[in-house]
Write an enzyme that holds these catalytic residues in place. Sequence first.
Site, mmCIF file in Angstrom:
data_model
loop_
_atom_site.group_PDB
_atom_site.id
_atom_site.type_symbol
_atom_site.label_atom_id
_atom_site.label_comp_id
_atom_site.label_asym_id
_atom_site.label_seq_id
_atom_site.Cartn_x
_atom_site.Cartn_y
_atom_site.Cartn_z
ATOM 1 N N GLU A 1 0.827 -1.206 0.000
ATOM 2 C CA GLU A 1 0.000 0.000 0.000
ATOM 3 C C GLU A 1 0.865 1.262 0.000
ATOM 4 O O GLU A 1 0.591 2.210 -0.747
ATOM 5 C CB GLU A 1 -0.922 0.006 1.232
ATOM 6 C CG GLU A 1 -1.901 -1.153 1.267
ATOM 7 C CD GLU A 1 -1.393 -2.355 2.038
ATOM 8 O OE1 GLU A 1 -2.207 -3.017 2.689
ATOM 9 O OE2 GLU A 1 -0.170 -2.632 1.974
ATOM 10 N N ASP B 1 26.629 -38.574 -6.825
ATOM 11 C CA ASP B 1 26.611 -37.438 -7.756
ATOM 12 C C ASP B 1 27.671 -36.383 -7.483
ATOM 13 O O ASP B 1 27.915 -35.532 -8.346
ATOM 14 C CB ASP B 1 25.235 -36.758 -7.708
ATOM 15 C CG ASP B 1 24.118 -37.694 -8.141
ATOM 16 O OD1 ASP B 1 24.413 -38.672 -8.850
ATOM 17 O OD2 ASP B 1 22.956 -37.434 -7.766
#
Length: 542
Positions: free
Chosen positions: A51, A199
């Site tokens: 606002e 990984d």
Amino acid sequence: MEKKYMLHAIELAKQGLGYTNPNPMVGAVIVKEGRIIGEGYHHKCGELHAERNAFASLTESAESADLYVTLEPCCHFGRTAPCTDAIIEHRIARVFIGSTDPNPKVSGKGAKILRNHGIEVIENVCKEECDELNPVFFHYITQRRPYIVMKYAMTLDGKISTRTGKSKWITGEEARKHVHRLRARYAAILCGIGTVLADDPMLNARIPGAHQPIRIVLDSCLRIPVSSKLVMSARDYKTIIVCSKINSNKNALEELGCEILCLPGADGRVDLHALVEELGKRQVDLCRLAGLTECGICCEIMKDDGTMMRTPELFEMSQKHELVFITIKDLQDYLRRNEMHMKREACAKLPTVYGDFQICGYVNDITGEHHVALICGDISDGENVLCRVHSECLTGDVFGSGRCDCGDQLHTAMQMIQKEGRGILLYMRQEGRGIGLINKLKAYELQEQGRDTVEANVELGFAPDLREYWSGAQILQDLGVKTLRLLINNPSKIYGLEGFNFKIVERVPIEIAPGKFDRKYLKTKQEKMGHIFKSITFENKN
């Protein structure tokens, strides 16, 4: 028409994705006679709400205009002043609200205050779409648990890799980019040792300038290789290895920058429940170490049909598995409210031109920063103590700069405290709203080129205000303050002092009339930083 403007406010709100946490995403649009005359969204936690950003962008007066806002306007002091105050001050005629704020400090109260001031309030406009903006915020406020996301990839036939395990990816390029956006958005990422061994991942966000998550590895037997990417980069990215049994790898891992946490559970595995509990008990400021404002172990949890679980399903799952979660902010708040890090080093008498004070010097044992408290009179009962929290400003306090009102505020506060006969002035070493002296001078250069004080800080790569007030709150606790009357125009200081073992019972204005050189500076503080001025006006002088 109502739907059109609210949908536009929703699109504005989405621009804050990943930056407003733990606050909600909110958008606001101001409409007058069928024209949008102002719009804004909540950019980042600690900055202006939607606002006030919308009001800051006005192209004409908002008197009698309509305001469309995706979430009920706040009505309490936080890091900014209540948005309801700004709406009332701008004489808005009607307010259209999408979602009711579930926060007990606001819920229904914001709308009620507006109605009590003669403003028409229309609620639940595009409610479903507005609710969908903030599942994380709504979940946390109502359940007091953070929102958890699990990232999981598999092929359509239910595989996660090839039979040999040699596949590098089973996802496409866009999916991989999405993963890095998620990492940049969330505060921490957790994986198991199996993923590390298979990984050798980095688990960082590969986006230029992105926030990097804390990396947490569940490694029961400390098998993680010292040559792994995670370990070799542990000095650059906060890395925690959680094990159930210590072995000879511990010293080597710690020497390379890893933090080792041993939490043995059943069957030789890590006790996940103990992990969460331990984080809550440990006297370690993870937030300070990681440079974050919150923390959670975040992953994307999918339903059987491949779509992401939403709040109800996640809540049901957390209850079923008795999962408990905490945030980095929880740890930060606990640390600042329960561990004393401001050490009083010296006290002496200090006669001044305004009267006699006692000066006490404090050192922050985390940052090494020095702060002082000027104490006037007898404050031993700790009740209704008049207090000014003043941030250092060399140019204003010492050299009498006309570019700001800092020096005048400092000296006025000292006079007001002396007139009261008792009180405290905290002098906090936070030059240039926390950016430091040299950067403040660089900001001056930009202001001379037309930027305002907020724009200059942002252009230099800083938030408009980097100051923190918890250290000041700890000093007040050390001095035995129970209730205080705060000499303040800036509501952010109220937020920074909340939650400690004292209560702010009154805000006492300390307003300095604009001079020749600081009119724009003060106007910017009011419009963009939520400072409250009752007696100061900014009409052009002849």
